[in-house]
Design a protein around this motif. Structure first.
Motif, PDB file in Angstrom:
ATOM      1  N   ILE A  71       0.842  -1.194   0.000  1.00  0.00           N
ATOM      2  CA  ILE A  71       0.000   0.000   0.000  1.00  0.00           C
ATOM      3  C   ILE A  71       0.880   1.247   0.000  1.00  0.00           C
ATOM      4  CG2 ILE A  71      -2.145  -0.887   0.966  1.00  0.00           C
ATOM      5  CD1 ILE A  71      -1.171  -0.190   3.743  1.00  0.00           C
ATOM      6  N   LEU A  72       0.350   2.311  -0.563  1.00  0.00           N
ATOM      7  CA  LEU A  72       1.068   3.578  -0.626  1.00  0.00           C
ATOM      8  C   LEU A  72       1.120   4.219   0.760  1.00  0.00           C
ATOM      9  CD1 LEU A  72      -0.399   4.938  -3.983  1.00  0.00           C
ATOM     10  CD2 LEU A  72       1.798   3.817  -3.604  1.00  0.00           C
ATOM     11  N   PRO A  73       2.083   5.100   1.012  1.00  0.00           N
ATOM     12  CA  PRO A  73       2.299   5.636   2.371  1.00  0.00           C
ATOM     13  C   PRO A  73       1.084   6.297   3.010  1.00  0.00           C
ATOM     14  CG  PRO A  73       4.178   6.123   0.983  1.00  0.00           C
ATOM     15  CD  PRO A  73       3.141   5.517   0.078  1.00  0.00           C
ATOM     16  N   LYS A  74       0.219   6.927   2.227  1.00  0.00           N
ATOM     17  CA  LYS A  74      -0.939   7.624   2.800  1.00  0.00           C
ATOM     18  C   LYS A  74      -2.231   6.807   2.697  1.00  0.00           C
ATOM     19  CE  LYS A  74       0.684  12.384   2.348  1.00  0.00           C
ATOM     20  NZ  LYS A  74       0.351  13.757   1.874  1.00  0.00           N
ATOM     21  N   ALA A  75      -2.112   5.517   2.435  1.00  0.00           N
ATOM     22  CA  ALA A  75      -3.301   4.685   2.223  1.00  0.00           C
ATOM     23  C   ALA A  75      -4.245   4.717   3.431  1.00  0.00           C
ATOM     24  CB  ALA A  75      -2.886   3.247   1.918  1.00  0.00           C
ATOM     25  N   LEU A  76      -3.755   4.356   4.621  1.00  0.00           N
ATOM     26  CA  LEU A  76      -4.627   4.299   5.792  1.00  0.00           C
ATOM     27  C   LEU A  76      -5.158   5.680   6.160  1.00  0.00           C
ATOM     28  CD1 LEU A  76      -2.781   1.724   8.096  1.00  0.00           C
ATOM     29  CD2 LEU A  76      -4.618   1.317   6.444  1.00  0.00           C
ATOM     30  N   GLU A  77      -4.315   6.681   6.031  1.00  0.00           N
ATOM     31  CA  GLU A  77      -4.752   8.055   6.302  1.00  0.00           C
ATOM     32  C   GLU A  77      -5.918   8.432   5.392  1.00  0.00           C
ATOM     33  OE1 GLU A  77      -2.990  12.592   5.754  1.00  0.00           O
ATOM     34  OE2 GLU A  77      -1.579  10.933   6.051  1.00  0.00           O
ATOM     35  N   THR A  78      -5.800   8.100   4.116  1.00  0.00           N
ATOM     36  CA  THR A  78      -6.847   8.401   3.136  1.00  0.00           C
ATOM     37  C   THR A  78      -8.131   7.654   3.446  1.00  0.00           C
ATOM     38  OG1 THR A  78      -5.201   8.783   1.406  1.00  0.00           O
ATOM     39  CG2 THR A  78      -7.454   8.292   0.684  1.00  0.00           C
ATOM     40  N   LEU A  79      -8.019   6.358   3.757  1.00  0.00           N
ATOM     41  CA  LEU A  79      -9.188   5.523   3.985  1.00  0.00           C
ATOM     42  C   LEU A  79      -9.937   5.918   5.261  1.00  0.00           C
ATOM     43  CD1 LEU A  79      -7.586   2.121   2.971  1.00  0.00           C
ATOM     44  CD2 LEU A  79      -9.312   3.393   1.683  1.00  0.00           C
TER      45      LEU A  79
END
Length: 317
Positions: free
Chosen positions: A93-101
């Motif tokens: 996953i990309l570095p900001k994946a969880l932040e985005t979700l």
């Protein structure tokens, strides 16, 4: 408890699992737990995960080799996070994946996203998940089923979905223990039972094309094995339809459509191969006679769905 529980079933991915875990540990959003379920790997996969000194990583191992459904369901049971996210063990996953979700889910119970496809040359290509337009899926469940499930407007893969843990528990949503296409039925349950599903245009996941991976290499299964999965699949479909908040009349109307699309999709090449000449009629009769002696397949409802699907498939030819 952590905000997010990431669940990863793992089997023989020693070349890729470190990259997968490193992409999770590099997230800008750090309030997560990582649940890895090793399915009796014969390589160094378990040893590699065990070498990480991070209290957020929880490593389990199945007693016997099982399907991915079993591992994912175990992950759901032990997860403590507010949200649940599934990954495959050879992806990233990309570095900001969880932040985005986490930021995007708002009042929704499920959000769907797009992804990148990394080809064998290591090049990232944008991959649309069927219908990529940001939107809220229809609140009219019957309309949503017809538009999003029966016409396959949304992708079924677990890793494009980010969902609330309490939604899964409240509705008893799990992956059925069938030979294949368990993600299709999981998708059906969410489409039918979520009050609000949101599609975002975020692209957070890197899906790797990997010839060696067992998550990419699907073994040939026989028509006999396909039929043997029918009772579990039909039982799952019936339970979901009965729990869906639509009228009894609408349930009856849409039930046969869901059964046909789902079972036909599950049979897929096996039906075409059987009736396209790969199997002779005598062989098919022999398989059916053998399986109908099985008490699970003798259920009148199973027989009804089986023969309705077979008949419709023949008519369509």
């Amino acid at each position: 408890p952590p905000r997010v529980s990431i669940i990863i079933p793992m089997f023989n991915v020693e070349k890729y699992i470190a990259t997968c875990i490193d992409s999770i540990l590099s997230q800008t959003f750090q309030d997560f737990e990582l649940i890895v379920i090793d399915d009796c790997s014969a390589d160094r996969s378990f040893e590699i995960v065990a070498s990480y000194d991070d209290p957020r990583i929880h490593l389990f191992q199945n007693i016997i080799h099982s399907e991915r459904s079993f591992s994912r369901n175990f992950g759901i049971q032990v997860a403590r996070g507010e949200f649940i996210y599934f990954m495959d063990s050879d992806d990233a996953i990309l570095p900001k994946a969880l932040e985005t979700l986490v930021a995007a889910i708002e009042e929704s119970e499920v959000i769907l996203m797009n992804s990148f496809l990394e080809n064998r040359e290591g090049v990232l290509q944008y991959k649309y998940c069927k219908d990529p337009d940001p939107r809220i899926l229809s609140a009219d469940i019957k309309e949503r089923i017809r538009k999003e499930y029966l016409t396959r407007n949304v992708e079924v893969t677990p890793w494009i979905r980010f969902q609330r843990r309490d939604f899964l528990f409240k509705n008893e949503i799990y992956f059925p223990l069938i030979t294949r296409k368990e993600d299709v039925l999981f998708n059906l349950a969410e489409i039918c039972l979520a009050k609000k599903i949101r599609v975002i245009d975020g692209c957070c996941y890197i899906w790797r094309v990997n010839r060696e991976s067992t998550t990419r290499t699907i073994p040939e299964i026989s028509l006999r094995e396909v039929f043997r999965s029918l009772p579990e699949a039909i039982q799952f479909i019936n339970r979901v339809i009965q729990a869906t908040e639509i009228s009894e009349t609408d349930k009856i109307e849409i039930k046969s459509e869901i059964e046909f699309v789902t079972i036909k999709g599950y049979f897929n090449l096996h039906l075409r191969g059987a009736y396209g000449g790969r199997l002779k009629i005598g062989e098919i009769d022999s398989i059916l006679n053998e399986l109908l002696r099985d008490h699970k397949l003798s259920d009148p409802n199973v027989i009804r769905v089986l023969f309705n699907t077979l008949a419709k498939e023949l008519i369509r030819k």
